[in-house]
Scaffold this motif. Structure first.
Motif: not given
Lengths: 338, 338, 338, 338
Positions: A293, A302, A307, A313, B93-94, B105, B107-108, B111, B114-115, B120-123
């Motif tokens: 990471w 990345r 993930a 999701l 970044p996280v 829901e 999680a969507r 996403v 972020q979109d 693209d920050l989430v891992t």
């Protein structure tokens, strides 16, 4: 001393490179600050890889530079003793790859030199003492539930011999690890030895291979060791400790789980051990995930296995479909498109 | 960004503590700089252990502090989604421990957020992808010599269930790891699922245990998973990939040697693998030795297992006695006193 | 000679009893016809169990009875040589449990006596040569793909020592098996030996335990053997043959499948072997099923595990339900009551 | 009935041949007296091998001959039901290879026919119930220390499919063994089933391979079974029983020692078991030694592995040399020429 120990590595070959990379990957409290090698190009390549600016053409210069708080000696074997002596003179802690010296006499001289300083600066790179397998083996012996240690049996086999060495190099280069680690395991120094060999492999001409050694320690335990440096099939190090009520084995390829890599033969059962939870089982994975990471953040690329939010999701969507199947008594459920 | 990534950890419980310790032990390019937890005492204890001064009572404050370049979210599960959203807003970044969100829901929504940023920050902390065992398993599947992947069989067993959870928590908390890692292994998303359970353990009252899941991926592979969160005997995670010409197993307790932890069933043989040399076999030992040496230098207390110059001398003396025995045709030789 | 060899067993203790039961269970071409033991009650009990009418109070009477074509000597050790000599005089084939004689001189006298007869009547009960494990090990050595045999390492451990014996009994009673089987394995006689022992177990007072032996054969191979007769944890016999390109191991508890009980270390892999089909895997089951069926017919009491017609029906009904599920695309199907 | 059960075997192919050879090798209380096969040449070859004179061109003739007390039906599958019916009419005990009948309806008719006779004559050849592995597994379940049985997981894999069969043959020919042995293990009949398959192997065109089955027994236990008849790598049958406190595994290749072939996962340990003594470890060797000795007597050709008197002498001479070494404090001793 600065907050972090500034470490210099002398020798940028395979072993020196590994030490430098381990330092660069992160060792609590340490910072790699200098490299030394007569082969400037090799030193430069490694320096680039591990992010170090300070390069010396000679180990002594590194030692005397004032830029390091501690030294790793990974130079060619013949140079070890002189470099360690230089570290002693500079009062620098030194981790010296084995061998400490070309022979016992030279080693004795180094010990005397250190004793004269009243210091404890030298550490020898007998890394097996830090192997999770040997450590777990020793731990069980120290706990003593298996009774007194009576014998140990070790094998130490390499795939291919280094060329241009003779039979005594098998002992002083390879066997030296068992010679150190077995009395460490038993807690008792070796007081007598015997050597044996039988039919030698025809695949190597310069030396007896395999060889066999018997070591006797002061507590009476007998240690047997087969040493084969050209046995082709794999790198294989094993040890079995025979105690009064059980034996404890360090198998050829011990388990990943660091707490429990040994095999216990006791009470009519041969036992290997499970971890208790995921932290023990996946400790390496957690660390490796973190490193990947961070590397992704620094490089802006990345890691392909890290993930994403979309992966999170998807996992949620599948989990919800399974719960739906459960609530419907087990019927098939399609997973919604993201 | 500074040379080293400054990392803040939100949550100082078990998982947050492990991440913080891993960072303190050293991750290349990272520096742990801040902690956050509502439980100030716990945060303070961890801060002392890992040498961090900056403590926040609230995760959002840490995120907004400007003192970190990246964030690890290891707070209680219900707080995850909001903290990740805050990181997105702060463009940090996280690395978020699973679950990313309480349901698909939510999680969507993350996403989508972020979109919308085009970032693209989430891992997500699906660490199994970094386990040497799963990685070696995937590697073999990708190489493809075993033919197409047809089925996988997994078990995931815990010793004791967390109290106060129901049957769906087994899926969303424990099964989520297989739900993520199996399509990652096969390279194909899960498109349909089915749930089953039989007789439940009488040792736990609140839920079905063990459970059984069938996952079907888009390439047609069928994945079976037994999930048992209260099976008493040990933490046991296994996976077998059934291919057209062979199966590849990730055993209960894979081998220590990171390159080769899988078992291959092929050609009438069940094969485990040897390392090629000592660097592969003793990689963990080299690293651990280095850490112990540095720690000894910093604290002034030599690690008890670190070999001294005298240890080096003893090993030399024993080796010389063995060479003497060799030269005398195998007669017993006493080892000289140091 | 009659169509079936009529066998008499001298000695009805544990070993004689086992031989008699094996004969009664059925050995092709043999019929157990007589027993001899000074302990008349014990002989009578065994005779009843194995269905033999002819009992002699003395082994020589059995030998001279004319009622047997071959003799098994399982009397106490001191009686072996005289009974074998009597068999030679009577020109009867004899299977003598080890030891053949109390010492080499007495054994030499028996060999001379047989040589004078120009006959080959004596077989010694070194049964390890018939162990599927040792046989598979020898087979691989004979095939020679692994290169020349260089060393072997054996351990032989018992749970508890027989009381009232000394250190030499460990060699002559237990070690004798390795002493016979190792030159048989290597195809070369032992020409030199060396003995060693270290710290002895405190759990047994009368003797060195464990002991260690080095055997050297005429082809130069070195054989190492650890013998421990009081090691508590289990009966454990292992052997590893070190060849030029691989090692072949007979593990502590070899595999059930008789063709493939060894472990091969070669080509960076540790390999155990699968059978090719169910006949190899279930050979013991087929034989045991047959014995149980016959026993049920003779006694009128069906073996509880022998499958009835109703069991056959149930299996068919379940199979048909599965085919129905298949034809319905995988839906659940209840099994019809019989 | 005569003292020994006279057994006739119908069908002299692979299975019939194995049964005939087992009987000829010796089954207590049985004597092979007749064979039947339409293929006269094949029947004659087998008759010669097993020493039987009585050959019939038709199974019914054998059944009606009055020359047998019991019948083994190993004819082609379609002939089973009629031959079993003929045995019922003749009131002869019959061991019928699976399947008993082509479908459940025909099996039901046979059961009714037998019930009408008030007899118990039919045994079906479900030999896994006699496998030492399955027996040890059941034994542990019956003892109950591991808690109630909750699930089982089985795999059953063949190297190559029989040509010309469809997907249902996988269930009725191969899966039938699990279908029988799993309720036998759990002690509870199967009441519901479900079938599944995913991506099929491209190496076989006619059928789904592998397949997956879920069986539910009356006690609630869920049994999962993977069936693959064309998986190339080896014949592999495994079973794991998941209980409340432990799991018990029948591994791919169970241990040779018949009492202890299972693996127990309990108490944070994975345990395999040692035999207690040499009789348990070497039971097969003792029997095989005896058979080889008798065969040597009958044929006049000593088995090459049977130890001669000279072998006995050599072992004594080596043992004496070792005792001499012991008495001399461990010095090397040459072994006297015989």
């Amino acid at each position: 001393m600065s907050e972090q120990v500034r470490v210099g590595v002398i020798g940028t070959g395979m072993m020196g490179g590994d030490h430098a990379r381990n330092l660069a990957d992160g060792i609590r409290g340490a910072r790699l600050t200098a490299l030394a090698d007569a082969d400037e190009q090799r030193a430069r390549r490694l320096a680039g890889e591990v992010g170090v600016a300070d390069i010396y053409p000679d180990g002594r210069q590194l030692i005397d530079s004032g830029a390091v708080d501690a030294v790793i000696v990974a130079a060619p074997d013949p140079a070890h003793a002189a470099l360690v002596a230089a570290c002693l003179d500079a009062r620098l802690p030194v981790l010296c790859e084995k061998p400490l010296a070309p022979n016992a006499e030279a080693a004795r001289a180094l010990v005397a030199r250190q004793d004269a300083l009243g210091a404890d600066l030298v550490t020898v790179g007998f890394m097996r003492r830090f192997d999770p397998g040997y450590q777990a083996l020793k731990q069980r012996l120290v706990e003593g539930r298996e009774g007194a240690l009576l014998m140990t049996h070790s094998v130490h086999r390499n795939v291919e011999a280094y060329p241009g060495q003779d039979s005594s190099a098998t002992i002083t280069n390879s066997g030296i690890h068992e010679i150190d680690v077995l009395p460490w395991l038993s807690g008792s120094p070796v007081v007598g030895v015997q050597w044996a060999a039988g039919r030698a492999s025809s695949l190597i001409s310069e030396r007896h291979d395999p060889q066999f050694m018997l070591l006797r320690d002061a507590a009476g335990a007998l240690h047997t060791v087969e040493l084969g440096v050209h046995l082709q099939y794999g790198y294989d190090v094993r040890c079995e400790a025979v105690c009064e009520r059980a034996t404890v084995e360090l198998p050829a390829v011990p388990a990943l789980v660091e707490q429990t890599p040994v095999v216990l033969n006791a009470g009519l059962a041969r036992q290997t051990f499970y971890p208790e939870d995921s932290r023990a089982r996946f400790a390496a994975a957690y660390r490796s995930e973190l490193a990947a990471w961070i590397d992704g953040i620094r490089t802006g690329r990345r890691h392909p296995d890290a993930a994403t939010a979309r992966d999170g999701l998807r996992a949620s969507a599948v989990a919800e479909a399974l719960v739906a199947s459960m609530n419907q008594g087990g019927s098939p459920v399609a997973v919604e498109e993201d």
